[in-house]
Design a protein around this motif. Structure first.
Motif, short mmCIF file in Angstrom:
data_model
loop_
_atom_site.label_atom_id
_atom_site.label_comp_id
_atom_site.label_asym_id
_atom_site.label_seq_id
_atom_site.Cartn_x
_atom_site.Cartn_y
_atom_site.Cartn_z
N PRO A 87 -19.79 10.65 7.85
CA PRO A 87 -19.58 9.20 7.99
C PRO A 87 -19.04 8.55 6.71
CG PRO A 87 -21.79 9.83 8.73
CD PRO A 87 -21.17 11.04 8.12
N LEU A 88 -19.41 9.07 5.54
CA LEU A 88 -18.90 8.50 4.29
C LEU A 88 -17.39 8.71 4.16
CD1 LEU A 88 -21.77 9.52 1.84
CD2 LEU A 88 -21.29 7.25 2.81
N VAL A 89 -16.92 9.88 4.57
CA VAL A 89 -15.48 10.16 4.54
C VAL A 89 -14.79 9.26 5.56
CG1 VAL A 89 -13.70 11.90 4.99
CG2 VAL A 89 -15.76 12.52 3.70
N GLN A 90 -15.38 9.10 6.74
CA GLN A 90 -14.79 8.24 7.77
C GLN A 90 -14.59 6.81 7.26
OE1 GLN A 90 -17.24 8.43 11.28
NE2 GLN A 90 -16.91 10.63 11.55
N GLN A 91 -15.56 6.30 6.49
CA GLN A 91 -15.47 4.93 5.97
C GLN A 91 -14.35 4.78 4.96
OE1 GLN A 91 -19.31 4.01 4.37
NE2 GLN A 91 -20.31 3.90 6.38
N ARG A 92 -14.00 5.85 4.25
CA ARG A 92 -12.98 5.77 3.20
C ARG A 92 -11.57 6.07 3.69
NH1 ARG A 92 -17.18 8.51 -0.08
NH2 ARG A 92 -16.12 10.46 0.37
N LEU A 93 -11.42 6.41 4.96
CA LEU A 93 -10.10 6.75 5.48
C LEU A 93 -9.18 5.53 5.51
CD1 LEU A 93 -11.02 9.09 8.46
CD2 LEU A 93 -10.11 9.75 6.24
N VAL A 94 -7.93 5.76 5.22
CA VAL A 94 -6.91 4.71 5.29
C VAL A 94 -5.74 5.23 6.12
CG1 VAL A 94 -7.53 3.61 3.11
CG2 VAL A 94 -5.85 5.44 3.12
N LYS A 95 -5.12 4.32 6.82
CA LYS A 95 -3.93 4.68 7.59
C LYS A 95 -2.72 4.55 6.68
CE LYS A 95 -1.87 4.10 12.05
NZ LYS A 95 -2.35 5.18 12.86
N PRO A 96 -1.91 5.61 6.56
CA PRO A 96 -0.73 5.56 5.67
C PRO A 96 0.26 4.48 6.11
CG PRO A 96 -1.16 7.79 6.44
CD PRO A 96 -2.06 6.89 7.21
N ASP A 97 0.86 3.81 5.15
CA ASP A 97 1.82 2.75 5.44
C ASP A 97 3.02 3.26 6.22
OD1 ASP A 97 0.24 0.92 4.11
OD2 ASP A 97 1.31 1.17 2.21
N ASP A 98 3.48 4.48 5.89
CA ASP A 98 4.69 4.98 6.51
C ASP A 98 4.43 5.63 7.87
OD1 ASP A 98 3.37 7.19 5.49
OD2 ASP A 98 5.20 8.20 4.87
N LEU A 99 3.22 5.52 8.39
CA LEU A 99 2.91 6.09 9.70
C LEU A 99 2.55 5.01 10.72
CD1 LEU A 99 0.91 9.33 8.87
CD2 LEU A 99 3.29 9.10 9.54
N SER A 100 3.16 3.84 10.58
CA SER A 100 2.96 2.81 11.58
C SER A 100 3.57 3.29 12.90
CB SER A 100 3.64 1.50 11.15
OG SER A 100 5.05 1.67 11.17
N GLU A 101 3.15 2.69 13.99
CA GLU A 101 3.68 3.07 15.30
C GLU A 101 5.20 2.98 15.32
OE1 GLU A 101 2.69 3.51 19.70
OE2 GLU A 101 1.23 2.97 18.19
N GLN A 102 5.73 1.92 14.72
CA GLN A 102 7.18 1.73 14.70
C GLN A 102 7.86 2.81 13.86
OE1 GLN A 102 8.37 -2.00 12.99
NE2 GLN A 102 10.47 -1.82 13.71
N GLU A 103 7.29 3.14 12.70
CA GLU A 103 7.88 4.15 11.82
C GLU A 103 7.83 5.54 12.46
OE1 GLU A 103 10.05 5.44 8.69
OE2 GLU A 103 9.53 3.36 9.12
N VAL A 104 6.71 5.88 13.09
CA VAL A 104 6.60 7.18 13.77
C VAL A 104 7.59 7.26 14.92
CG1 VAL A 104 5.08 8.65 15.15
CG2 VAL A 104 4.23 7.60 13.06
N SER A 105 7.73 6.19 15.68
CA SER A 105 8.70 6.18 16.80
C SER A 105 10.12 6.36 16.28
CB SER A 105 8.59 4.87 17.57
OG SER A 105 7.34 4.78 18.19
N LYS A 106 10.42 5.72 15.16
CA LYS A 106 11.74 5.85 14.55
C LYS A 106 11.99 7.30 14.11
CE LYS A 106 14.20 4.20 10.48
NZ LYS A 106 14.08 3.36 9.29
N LYS A 107 10.98 7.92 13.46
CA LYS A 107 11.12 9.31 13.01
C LYS A 107 11.25 10.26 14.19
CE LYS A 107 8.76 8.81 8.58
NZ LYS A 107 7.65 9.25 7.74
N LEU A 108 10.50 10.01 15.24
CA LEU A 108 10.54 10.87 16.42
C LEU A 108 11.91 10.76 17.11
CD1 LEU A 108 8.85 12.84 18.01
CD2 LEU A 108 7.97 10.93 19.36
N LEU A 109 12.46 9.57 17.19
CA LEU A 109 13.79 9.38 17.77
C LEU A 109 14.84 10.14 16.95
CD1 LEU A 109 15.65 7.95 19.84
CD2 LEU A 109 15.76 6.05 18.23
N GLU A 110 14.74 10.02 15.63
CA GLU A 110 15.67 10.71 14.74
C GLU A 110 15.54 12.23 14.90
OE1 GLU A 110 18.78 10.52 12.02
OE2 GLU A 110 17.78 8.87 13.05
N TYR A 111 14.31 12.72 15.01
CA TYR A 111 14.07 14.15 15.22
C TYR A 111 14.76 14.62 16.50
CZ TYR A 111 11.53 18.34 16.68
OH TYR A 111 11.21 19.60 17.12
#
Length: 138
Positions: A87-111
């Motif tokens: 649970p301590l690790v779970q509390q410290r997790l952060v979502k990376p800026d470059d992995l937003s839904e929009q950014e991932v969709s853009k990378k997947l389209l490019e792939y």
């Protein structure tokens, strides 16, 4: 954005080091397109194995990072496939800026746009890997 030729020059320089020559090497995220693959080939860099996974599983990635003098270490967790039990690790997790839904969709389209060209270049050594599953299965 770094020009393709500069990336390829940096990679060629690194792969010419003794450790890469003796032990081999792995490139992650390069080449991403036909031009990059051709540049590598023009430098005499021909991978024996190429694995392509796409980026679909990046939607659920979170990072637990910490500093050690001179290094930044990060462990990547996935909400579906590899969530930490602590649970301590779970509390410290952060979502990376470059992995937003929009950014991932853009990378997947490019792939998907570049895959046919890369497939054509590397078809004799290419393995397509389903990365949208637990890491132990990948």
């Amino acid at each position: 954005k770094i020009p393709n030729a500069l990336w390829a020059n940096l990679i060629q320089e690194r792969l010419s080091n003794v450790d890469c020559i003796k032990q081999g090497w792995i490139l992650e995220g390069f080449p991403e397109n036909q031009e990059q693959a051709w540049i590598l080939q023009s430098f005499g860099i021909f991978p024996r194995h190429v694995g392509m996974t796409g980026t679909a599983n990046a939607h659920g990635c979170w990072i637990h990072g910490y500093f050690i003098p001179l290094y930044y270490l990060a462990e990547v967790y996935h909400t579906t496939f590899d969530w930490p039990s602590d649970p301590l690790v779970q509390q410290r997790l952060v979502k990376p800026d470059d992995l937003s839904e929009q950014e991932v969709s853009k990378k997947l389209l490019e792939y998907h746009r570049n895959f046919p060209e890369l497939f054509q270049i590397y078809q004799k050594v290419l393995k397509s890997i389903n990365a949208d599953q637990p890491s132990v299965d990948v």
